[in-house]
Enzyme design. Structure first.
Site, PDB file in Angstrom:
ATOM      1  N   ASN A   3      25.366 149.262   8.137  1.00 34.85           N
ATOM      2  CA  ASN A   3      24.848 150.513   7.563  1.00 34.85           C
ATOM      3  C   ASN A   3      24.468 150.231   6.111  1.00 34.85           C
ATOM      4  O   ASN A   3      25.331 150.106   5.256  1.00 34.85           O
ATOM      5  CB  ASN A   3      25.946 151.591   7.645  1.00 34.85           C
ATOM      6  CG  ASN A   3      25.560 152.872   6.931  1.00 34.85           C
ATOM      7  OD1 ASN A   3      24.385 153.087   6.598  1.00 34.85           O
ATOM      8  ND2 ASN A   3      26.545 153.736   6.690  1.00 34.85           N
ATOM      9  N   TRP A   4      23.157 150.129   5.879  1.00 40.13           N
ATOM     10  CA  TRP A   4      22.685 149.756   4.540  1.00 40.13           C
ATOM     11  C   TRP A   4      22.734 150.935   3.565  1.00 40.13           C
ATOM     12  O   TRP A   4      22.534 150.756   2.369  1.00 40.13           O
ATOM     13  CB  TRP A   4      21.264 149.208   4.608  1.00 40.13           C
ATOM     14  CG  TRP A   4      21.135 147.881   5.292  1.00 40.13           C
ATOM     15  CD1 TRP A   4      22.092 147.218   6.012  1.00 40.13           C
ATOM     16  CD2 TRP A   4      19.970 147.038   5.317  1.00 40.13           C
ATOM     17  NE1 TRP A   4      21.587 146.031   6.478  1.00 40.13           N
ATOM     18  CE2 TRP A   4      20.295 145.890   6.078  1.00 40.13           C
ATOM     19  CE3 TRP A   4      18.672 147.153   4.798  1.00 40.13           C
ATOM     20  CZ2 TRP A   4      19.381 144.859   6.306  1.00 40.13           C
ATOM     21  CZ3 TRP A   4      17.760 146.134   5.023  1.00 40.13           C
ATOM     22  CH2 TRP A   4      18.118 144.997   5.771  1.00 40.13           C
ATOM     23  N   LYS A   5      22.931 152.143   4.098  1.00 40.45           N
ATOM     24  CA  LYS A   5      22.938 153.360   3.257  1.00 40.45           C
ATOM     25  C   LYS A   5      21.641 153.430   2.439  1.00 40.45           C
ATOM     26  O   LYS A   5      20.611 152.987   2.908  1.00 40.45           O
ATOM     27  CB  LYS A   5      24.192 153.401   2.387  1.00 40.45           C
ATOM     28  CG  LYS A   5      25.463 153.141   3.188  1.00 40.45           C
ATOM     29  CD  LYS A   5      26.725 153.450   2.453  1.00 40.45           C
ATOM     30  CE  LYS A   5      27.910 153.054   3.323  1.00 40.45           C
ATOM     31  NZ  LYS A   5      29.183 153.467   2.780  1.00 40.45           N
ATOM     32  N   HIS A  12      28.455 160.413   9.952  1.00 37.72           N
ATOM     33  CA  HIS A  12      29.031 159.570   8.895  1.00 37.72           C
ATOM     34  C   HIS A  12      29.731 160.450   7.861  1.00 37.72           C
ATOM     35  O   HIS A  12      29.249 161.529   7.530  1.00 37.72           O
ATOM     36  CB  HIS A  12      27.943 158.721   8.233  1.00 37.72           C
ATOM     37  CG  HIS A  12      28.522 157.634   7.374  1.00 37.72           C
ATOM     38  ND1 HIS A  12      28.990 157.865   6.110  1.00 37.72           N
ATOM     39  CD2 HIS A  12      28.744 156.319   7.640  1.00 37.72           C
ATOM     40  CE1 HIS A  12      29.475 156.730   5.623  1.00 37.72           C
ATOM     41  NE2 HIS A  12      29.332 155.782   6.526  1.00 37.72           N
ATOM     42  N   GLU A  63      29.870 160.342   4.750  1.00 40.08           N
ATOM     43  CA  GLU A  63      29.064 160.725   3.576  1.00 40.08           C
ATOM     44  C   GLU A  63      28.179 161.920   3.891  1.00 40.08           C
ATOM     45  O   GLU A  63      27.923 162.763   3.033  1.00 40.08           O
ATOM     46  CB  GLU A  63      28.248 159.513   3.092  1.00 40.08           C
ATOM     47  CG  GLU A  63      29.155 158.493   2.409  1.00 40.08           C
ATOM     48  CD  GLU A  63      28.687 157.049   2.504  1.00 40.08           C
ATOM     49  OE1 GLU A  63      27.499 156.802   2.766  1.00 40.08           O
ATOM     50  OE2 GLU A  63      29.545 156.152   2.307  1.00 40.08           O
ATOM     51  N   GLU A  96      36.221 155.514  11.311  1.00 40.00           N
ATOM     52  CA  GLU A  96      36.125 155.117   9.908  1.00 40.00           C
ATOM     53  C   GLU A  96      37.022 156.013   9.057  1.00 40.00           C
ATOM     54  O   GLU A  96      36.615 157.121   8.683  1.00 40.00           O
ATOM     55  CB  GLU A  96      34.686 155.266   9.412  1.00 40.00           C
ATOM     56  CG  GLU A  96      33.681 154.462  10.182  1.00 40.00           C
ATOM     57  CD  GLU A  96      32.422 154.197   9.362  1.00 40.00           C
ATOM     58  OE1 GLU A  96      32.107 153.027   9.151  1.00 40.00           O
ATOM     59  OE2 GLU A  96      31.790 155.167   8.903  1.00 40.00           O
ATOM     60  N   GLY A 148      34.150 152.016   1.449  1.00 38.00           N
ATOM     61  CA  GLY A 148      33.644 151.666   0.121  1.00 38.00           C
ATOM     62  C   GLY A 148      34.728 151.599  -0.939  1.00 38.00           C
ATOM     63  O   GLY A 148      34.444 151.554  -2.135  1.00 38.00           O
ATOM     64  N   SER A 150      35.451 149.086   4.655  1.00 36.14           N
ATOM     65  CA  SER A 150      35.705 147.875   3.856  1.00 36.14           C
ATOM     66  C   SER A 150      35.940 146.620   4.693  1.00 36.14           C
ATOM     67  O   SER A 150      36.790 145.797   4.370  1.00 36.14           O
ATOM     68  CB  SER A 150      36.875 148.107   2.891  1.00 36.14           C
ATOM     69  OG  SER A 150      36.569 149.147   1.974  1.00 36.14           O
ATOM     70  N   GLY A 178      29.128 148.026   2.774  1.00 31.98           N
ATOM     71  CA  GLY A 178      28.894 147.124   1.646  1.00 31.98           C
ATOM     72  C   GLY A 178      28.578 145.690   2.026  1.00 31.98           C
ATOM     73  O   GLY A 178      27.587 145.112   1.556  1.00 31.98           O
TER      74      GLY A 178
HETATM   75  C1  PEP Z   1      30.329 152.726   6.209  1.00 30.32           C
HETATM   76  O1  PEP Z   1      29.713 153.322   5.358  1.00 30.32           O
HETATM   77  O2  PEP Z   1      30.136 152.983   7.395  1.00 30.32           O
HETATM   78  C2  PEP Z   1      31.311 151.714   5.762  1.00 30.32           C
HETATM   79  C3  PEP Z   1      32.205 151.294   6.611  1.00 30.32           C
HETATM   80  O3  PEP Z   1      31.211 151.265   4.467  1.00 30.32           O
HETATM   81  P1  PEP Z   1      32.057 150.052   3.770  1.00 30.32           P
HETATM   82  O4  PEP Z   1      32.023 148.903   4.737  1.00 30.32           O
HETATM   83  O5  PEP Z   1      31.314 149.764   2.511  1.00 30.32           O
HETATM   84  O6  PEP Z   1      33.439 150.576   3.547  1.00 30.32           O
END
Ligand code: PEP
Length: 256
Positions: free
Chosen positions: A11-13, A100, A102, A172, A178, A218, A240
Site C-alpha cells: 500500500n503506497w498510500k 483502511h 486511515e 491491521e 506506521g 510495520s 512504509g
Molecule cells: C498499512 O498502511 O496498511 C500499513 C500496514 O502501513 P505500515 O506498514 O507502514 O505500518
C-alpha cells in the site's frame, strides 16, 4: 493442507509521482524476477494517478496485480473527485483496498459506507482487501476482538458465500500502522485465528480455510518471517516498507 493463497500487498498510500512510481515498480518487478513467487500473488496499490500507466509493465509478469486504495459507492454521476469501480475495472485493476484505518479515521468512513463500497466493488468484478483492526485505546481496554468482530460482521457478513470468496481480510491493529510497533507473532496469530473462526461460523469450514487473512502494521524484512510462519497469517499488507523495492521484495521472499 490449506488451499488458501499466500499474498503480499504493498500500500503506497499518497506517495511517489508517476515517474518515481514507475521506477519503483520496475525495480520491484526486476528483483522479483517477474513473478510473485514464493507468494501466490503480489498486489501493488499505488495512487489512482499511477494505475493506468502501470498496467503495461505487468503484461509479462506472473501473478503480480494492481490494486486501488479506494472506490466510490456509485457507478457514475455528480460525485466530484471520486473514482468508480467501473473506471477501475476498465483499466485492468484487479483489487481495491476498503476499510483502511486511515480512511476510517481521517475520512470518517463507517461500517455502513464500507459495506456499500464492498458490494459495489464486487458487483463490478473487483476483488477486495478489507481492512479491520482496533485502535490503541481499544487494544489497551481489551476490546480488540469485540471491535474486529463488529467490523467484519457489519461490512462483510451480508455477502453471499460466492461473493465472500472474493474477499481478502487484512488484520491491521491501528497502533501498529506506521508506528514501528509490530504486533507479536503470537498476538497476530491469536487475532487471525479469531477472525477465521468468525468466518467459519458464518460461511462454514471450507470457505474459512480458503480465506486469505493478511497481517498489516510495520512489517519489515526483519519481522516478516516470524509473522508469516504463523498458521493463520497468510501474508501481509505492507505500507512504509513497500516504498523500498529491496525491502518489499525481501518481505515477499519470506512467505513460507
Ligand atoms: C498499512 O498502511 O496498511 C500499513 C500496514 O502501513 P505500515 O506498514 O507502514 O505500518
Amino acid at each position: 493442507m490449506t488451499m488458501r493463497k499466500k499474498i503480499v500487498a504493498g500500500n503506497w498510500k499518497m506517495n511517489t509521482t508517476v515517474s518515481e512510481g514507475k521506477q519503483l515498480l520496475q525495480d520491484i518487478i526486476k528483483l522479483l524476477g517477474g513473478t510473485s513467487e514464493p507468494a501466490d500473488e503480489v498486489i501493488i496499490c499505488p495512487p489512482f494517478t499511477h494505475l493506468y500507466a502501470f498496467k503495461p509493465f505487468l503484461s509479462d509478469t506472473k501473478n503480480i496485480y494492481l490494486g486501488a486504495q479506494n472506490v466510490h459507492t456509485e457507478d457514475s454521476g455528480a460525485y466530484t473527485g471520486e473514482i468508480s469501480a467501473i473506471m477501475l475495472k476498465d483499466i485492468g485493476v484487479d483489487y481495491v483496498i476498503i476499510g483502511h484505518s486511515e480512511r476510517r479515521q481521517y475520512f470518517k468512513e463507517d461500517d455502513i459506507l464500507l459495506r456499500q463500497k464492498v458490494e459495489q466493488a464486487l458487483k463490478h468484478g473487483l476483488k477486495v482487501i478489507f481492512c479491520v483492526g482496533e485502535t490503541e485505546d481499544e487494544y489497551e481496554r481489551n476490546h480488540s476482538e469485540h471491535v474486529v468482530k463488529r467490523q467484519v460482521i457489519s461490512a462483510l457478513f451480508t455477502l453471499e458465500p460466492d461473493q465472500f470468496q472474493n474477499i481478502i481480510i487484512a488484520y491491521e491493529p491501528v497502533w501498529a500502522i506506521g508506528t514501528g510497533k509490530t504486533a507479536t507473532p503470537d498476538y497476530a496469530q491469536k487475532m487471525h485465528s479469531f477472525i477465521r473462526g468468525l468466518v467459519k461460523q458464518r460461511y462454514g469450514e471450507k470457505i474459512a480455510e480458503g480465506t486469505t487473512i493478511l497481517y498489516g502494521g510495520s512489517i519489515k524484512p526483519s519481522n516478516a518471517g516470524a509473522l508469516f510462519q504463523q498458521p493463520d497469517v497468510d501474508g501481509g499488507l505492507v505500507g512504509g516498507a513497500s516504498l523500498d523495492a529491496q525491502s518489499f521484495v525481501e518481505i515477499v521472499k519470506q512467505i513460507s
